[in-house]
Design a protein around this motif. Sequence first.
Motif, PDB file in Angstrom:
ATOM      1  N   LYS A 308      36.526  44.744  45.291  1.00 54.08           N
ATOM      2  CA  LYS A 308      36.123  45.000  43.915  1.00 54.08           C
ATOM      3  C   LYS A 308      36.629  46.346  43.409  1.00 54.08           C
ATOM      4  O   LYS A 308      36.721  46.556  42.196  1.00 54.08           O
ATOM      5  CB  LYS A 308      34.603  44.912  43.786  1.00 54.08           C
ATOM      6  N   ASP A 309      36.941  47.250  44.304  1.00 51.98           N
ATOM      7  CA  ASP A 309      37.499  48.539  43.884  1.00 51.98           C
ATOM      8  C   ASP A 309      38.949  48.418  43.446  1.00 51.98           C
ATOM      9  O   ASP A 309      39.424  49.220  42.647  1.00 51.98           O
ATOM     10  CB  ASP A 309      37.381  49.570  45.014  1.00 51.98           C
ATOM     11  N   ASP A 310      39.649  47.417  43.988  1.00 54.47           N
ATOM     12  CA  ASP A 310      41.044  47.178  43.618  1.00 54.47           C
ATOM     13  C   ASP A 310      41.398  45.746  43.982  1.00 54.47           C
ATOM     14  O   ASP A 310      41.848  45.472  45.100  1.00 54.47           O
ATOM     15  CB  ASP A 310      41.982  48.157  44.331  1.00 54.47           C
ATOM     16  N   GLY A 427      37.069  43.506  34.600  1.00 57.76           N
ATOM     17  CA  GLY A 427      35.911  43.954  35.349  1.00 57.76           C
ATOM     18  C   GLY A 427      35.170  42.809  36.001  1.00 57.76           C
ATOM     19  O   GLY A 427      35.245  41.652  35.557  1.00 57.76           O
ATOM     20  N   PRO A 428      34.415  43.098  37.070  1.00 59.28           N
ATOM     21  CA  PRO A 428      33.752  42.039  37.851  1.00 59.28           C
ATOM     22  C   PRO A 428      32.614  41.344  37.127  1.00 59.28           C
ATOM     23  O   PRO A 428      32.171  40.284  37.565  1.00 59.28           O
ATOM     24  CB  PRO A 428      33.245  42.792  39.090  1.00 59.28           C
ATOM     25  N   ASP A 429      32.125  41.905  36.024  1.00 56.85           N
ATOM     26  CA  ASP A 429      30.987  41.307  35.323  1.00 56.85           C
ATOM     27  C   ASP A 429      31.410  40.548  34.057  1.00 56.85           C
ATOM     28  O   ASP A 429      30.549  40.091  33.306  1.00 56.85           O
ATOM     29  CB  ASP A 429      29.971  42.398  34.948  1.00 56.85           C
ATOM     30  N   HIS A 430      32.694  40.399  33.832  1.00 59.83           N
ATOM     31  CA  HIS A 430      33.167  39.712  32.632  1.00 59.83           C
ATOM     32  C   HIS A 430      32.812  38.231  32.679  1.00 59.83           C
ATOM     33  O   HIS A 430      32.701  37.634  33.756  1.00 59.83           O
ATOM     34  CB  HIS A 430      34.681  39.884  32.499  1.00 59.83           C
ATOM     35  N   GLU A 437      33.820  32.158  39.067  1.00 63.80           N
ATOM     36  CA  GLU A 437      33.048  32.233  40.316  1.00 63.80           C
ATOM     37  C   GLU A 437      32.092  31.052  40.426  1.00 63.80           C
ATOM     38  O   GLU A 437      31.900  30.503  41.521  1.00 63.80           O
ATOM     39  CB  GLU A 437      32.289  33.550  40.375  1.00 63.80           C
ATOM     40  N   GLU A 438      31.481  30.651  39.322  1.00 68.89           N
ATOM     41  CA  GLU A 438      30.566  29.497  39.349  1.00 68.89           C
ATOM     42  C   GLU A 438      31.296  28.214  39.720  1.00 68.89           C
ATOM     43  O   GLU A 438      30.712  27.313  40.330  1.00 68.89           O
ATOM     44  CB  GLU A 438      29.896  29.347  37.981  1.00 68.89           C
ATOM     45  N   LEU A 439      32.576  28.148  39.355  1.00 69.67           N
ATOM     46  CA  LEU A 439      33.376  26.974  39.710  1.00 69.67           C
ATOM     47  C   LEU A 439      33.891  27.031  41.149  1.00 69.67           C
ATOM     48  O   LEU A 439      34.516  26.079  41.618  1.00 69.67           O
ATOM     49  CB  LEU A 439      34.562  26.838  38.752  1.00 69.67           C
ATOM     50  N   GLY A 440      33.649  28.166  41.832  1.00 68.38           N
ATOM     51  CA  GLY A 440      34.119  28.295  43.209  1.00 68.38           C
ATOM     52  C   GLY A 440      35.559  28.742  43.328  1.00 68.38           C
ATOM     53  O   GLY A 440      36.213  28.466  44.345  1.00 68.38           O
ATOM     54  N   ALA A 441      36.063  29.443  42.321  1.00 67.87           N
ATOM     55  CA  ALA A 441      37.449  29.907  42.346  1.00 67.87           C
ATOM     56  C   ALA A 441      37.671  30.902  43.477  1.00 67.87           C
ATOM     57  O   ALA A 441      36.746  31.606  43.910  1.00 67.87           O
ATOM     58  CB  ALA A 441      37.808  30.557  41.010  1.00 67.87           C
ATOM     59  N   ILE A 442      38.911  30.964  43.943  1.00 66.80           N
ATOM     60  CA  ILE A 442      39.293  31.866  45.027  1.00 66.80           C
ATOM     61  C   ILE A 442      39.960  33.099  44.444  1.00 66.80           C
ATOM     62  O   ILE A 442      40.823  33.001  43.566  1.00 66.80           O
ATOM     63  CB  ILE A 442      40.257  31.170  46.008  1.00 66.80           C
ATOM     64  N   ALA A 443      39.562  34.264  44.932  1.00 63.26           N
ATOM     65  CA  ALA A 443      40.164  35.521  44.477  1.00 63.26           C
ATOM     66  C   ALA A 443      41.350  35.865  45.373  1.00 63.26           C
ATOM     67  O   ALA A 443      41.232  36.640  46.317  1.00 63.26           O
ATOM     68  CB  ALA A 443      39.136  36.651  44.477  1.00 63.26           C
ATOM     69  N   HIS A 444      42.495  35.274  45.081  1.00 61.11           N
ATOM     70  CA  HIS A 444      43.684  35.566  45.874  1.00 61.11           C
ATOM     71  C   HIS A 444      44.214  36.957  45.527  1.00 61.11           C
ATOM     72  O   HIS A 444      44.277  37.348  44.364  1.00 61.11           O
ATOM     73  CB  HIS A 444      44.789  34.538  45.598  1.00 61.11           C
ATOM     74  N   PHE A 445      44.608  37.701  46.540  1.00 64.72           N
ATOM     75  CA  PHE A 445      45.218  39.010  46.355  1.00 64.72           C
ATOM     76  C   PHE A 445      46.682  38.906  46.742  1.00 64.72           C
ATOM     77  O   PHE A 445      47.157  37.866  47.186  1.00 64.72           O
ATOM     78  CB  PHE A 445      44.505  40.057  47.211  1.00 64.72           C
ATOM     79  N   TRP A 446      47.415  40.008  46.564  1.00 67.94           N
ATOM     80  CA  TRP A 446      48.814  40.005  46.972  1.00 67.94           C
ATOM     81  C   TRP A 446      48.908  39.714  48.460  1.00 67.94           C
ATOM     82  O   TRP A 446      48.195  40.310  49.260  1.00 67.94           O
ATOM     83  CB  TRP A 446      49.470  41.353  46.686  1.00 67.94           C
TER      84      TRP A 446
END
Length: 504
Positions: A308-310, A427-430, A437-446
């Motif tokens: 969440k920091d980056d 931002g994380p609260d948007h 997130e409710e749909l279960g999306a994945i937070a892919h990073f580089w």
Amino acid sequence: MRIRPRRMTGTTNRRRPCGDWKIATASALVLLVADSGAEMADVRVATALPTQEYGYDCSFPVLSTDLSECPIDLGDKADLYRQYMDGCERAYGKETCNSEEEARMEKNARQPSSLLNFTETGFLKMRAPDSVLHLINDFWERNKDKAEEEYWPEGEIHTNHWDIPTDFVSVANDEFEGGGDELVDAISHAAQTTIEQWTGMKQEATSVYGVRIYRDGAILNPHCDRMPLISSAIVNVAQDVDEDWPIEVYTHGGQAVNVSMEPGDMVLYESGTVIHGRPFPLKGRFYANIFIHFEPIGFFDGRPFINKDDPELPPYVKADSVEAKYQYEYFLDGREVPSDFDSAVHLAAGNGDIEALQAIAQEDTESLRLRDEATGWEPIHEAARRGQLDSIKFLLQDEYKDIVDMDSRTHYGEGLSALTIAMKHNGPDHQVVKFLEELGAIAHFWYPNDREFFDTLEENIAKADGEEDEYEYDNEYEYTDEENEHEYTDEDEEKEHEEDDDEL
């Protein structure tokens, strides 16, 4: 063309990952269960060899080539190291070997202090689960007499293969009896539960490598593994030795511990932060290991594992750390999306223009996943960047579920997903973040590795368009099809790859 990592310039960072101390005591191995408190099934614990009291740069260079501060007598390790480097230089030249060696020590200094740890000591020795042993032993018994010399890139510094070649029987090679993708998946799946219970994290398999066979006189240079090889296991498959050939690991506290293994033993270790090697020459005929690697991807309580920091960084890399700066300097800078797009569908998604999106969808639904040629960004990525919830909802409605992939990644599979982009820019609260997130999306990073992205972009585009077979990877580097030809024995397959290379 071999794709190699770019090297940092300037003086090697000699700071010690665990503070200012140099010598630590480790008289025995402390065995731990996962932080979650979960019990590990069928864990038969074996003890480690007691070690003499020493830390870094004693048995072999770890952070510096200066071994003069070692307080105990381990023999003339400086002379052994000189012989090691002399052999490399005879084979590849001084400049190449020194560059590779500097890069190894830079990573040793950089990664352990920059990545998160998931266990207290960083390693654990146990008997491998029966399910893992059965798969590996069955393959070994059927193929151990078919081993071939292992290929190493020019100047590869992690073993003295220039003097003592390693042999290899690849579990991933379907030309070996029982080998292939199914066996690789089965081995990683069988080991995954043990790794997850030990680390307290959900894990995803990233590599199964082996069986590698070391020979008399072999040395394994102390190192930490590249990302995304984060949580790993070594299984000793077989050995014929005159004396134990211990793996030397440095705990998160910096303690040097030598761990002996017998066939069927498994050492779990946090390979991205735990420096490990075999600095004492092998005495015996052979020593065969297989390596199983994982990457932490989530928590057991369902929480996503996100930096969440980056959000652009892997979640296990600390923001503003030395490794974070390295990743940005050599891989991430220059990957930002263009300020605008030419395509109507990207503009509509970014502006929240639902009427325009509807018109585009009526004309050609495939346009809803149109990739930007330069960056691989799709309309859903632009909608996420602009925080357009209505666009996101439109693109993800059931009517287009076979067209738009919520978790698709930018830059042709190498980059960020819509959730990560929304977190980064809004931002994380948007509301877009919450919806995804409710749909279960994945937070892919580089994707974290040592490959230079822009050198492989055209290859990824070709793969995405179905114009090229998948590229194969070894434990350290990426290979092009042309370089992998020596691994194939099927002449027709070789011819296909040669034709592909000519077209490219």
